[in-house]
Scaffold this active site. Structure first.
Site, PDB file in Angstrom:
ATOM      1  N   ASP A   1       0.842  -1.177   0.000  1.00  0.00           N
ATOM      2  CA  ASP A   1       0.000   0.000   0.000  1.00  0.00           C
ATOM      3  C   ASP A   1       0.884   1.235   0.000  1.00  0.00           C
ATOM      4  OD1 ASP A   1      -3.056   0.622   0.337  1.00  0.00           O
ATOM      5  OD2 ASP A   1      -1.963   2.185   1.404  1.00  0.00           O
ATOM      6  N   SER A   2       0.459   2.267  -0.702  1.00  0.00           N
ATOM      7  CA  SER A   2       1.253   3.491  -0.820  1.00  0.00           C
ATOM      8  C   SER A   2       0.457   4.707  -0.363  1.00  0.00           C
ATOM      9  CB  SER A   2       1.695   3.711  -2.275  1.00  0.00           C
ATOM     10  OG  SER A   2       2.476   2.631  -2.732  1.00  0.00           O
TER      11      SER A   2
END
Length: 199
Positions: free
Chosen positions: A73-74
């Site tokens: 996840d970013s």
């Protein structure tokens, strides 16, 4: 000892990056509700979300027995605030008006679980991103493409938005959403050899 990478993400950019590196992951979307985590520092938020996505897919009964499940996840950090996907044009426009001519830190959390052993390795990669001083007209045109609506921080470097990023400090793959050097480290930590994942 070969292993099969399972990517717990719908991101086509992550899949493309992994395939270009010689891996051909099975894609299983986690379906995790990203809004369930709040009030965390940006780097920790990225890591915790990656862990949730990894866990959701790793618990499935239909995985290959040699699966290594990767959750990612970013989030983009600007002024200490975590910025995920804007989802609507007005928010994407506001983001770009605040980001232009400035820099932020793109954090990508990575969580890798070996289904056979149950062992997990996790880390966050962080890359500094410098944004061009784009005009309102450029922002409007970019938002109209739809690209910034469903990506962390409302930008990409591997698409239309690439022209609006003047410089990065760190791993460019991390900005796309999966750091290959960091992933290799996690693979090694779990006792596998990186070439064993090549297809």
């Amino acid at each position: 000892m070969t292993a099969r990478l399972v990517l717990a993400s719908a991101s086509p950019a992550r899949r493309t990056t992994l395939r270009a590196a010689g891996l051909d992951p099975i894609v299983i979307v986690s379906g995790v509700d990203e809004s369930q985590l709040t009030d965390l520092p940006p780097a920790e938020l990225a890591l915790q979300l990656a862990g949730l996505k990894c866990a959701a897919v790793a618990e499935r009964a239909d995985l290959p027995p040699d699966a290594l499940v990767l959750g990612c996840d970013s989030v983009l950090e600007i002024d200490g605030e975590a910025l995920g996907k804007p989802h609507d044009p007005a928010e994407a426009r506001r983001r770009w008006q605040a980001m232009r001519g400035r820099s932020g830190v793109l954090h990508s959390g990575h969580c890798l679980r070996d289904v056979a052993t149950g062992r997990t390795a996790a880390a966050t990669g962080s890359t500094v991103v410098h944004f061009a001083d784009v005009s309102d007209a450029e922002i409007d045109a970019y938002v109209a493409t739809g690209e910034p609506l469903e990506v962390a921080g409302a930008f990409t470097i591997d698409g239309i938005g690439g022209a609006f990023v003047t410089r990065i400090e760190g791993d460019h793959h991390n900005v796309i959403g999966v750091s290959l050097p960091l992933l290799r480290d996690l693979v090694l930590e779990l006792g596998h050899a990186w070439p064993d994942l090549w297809s």
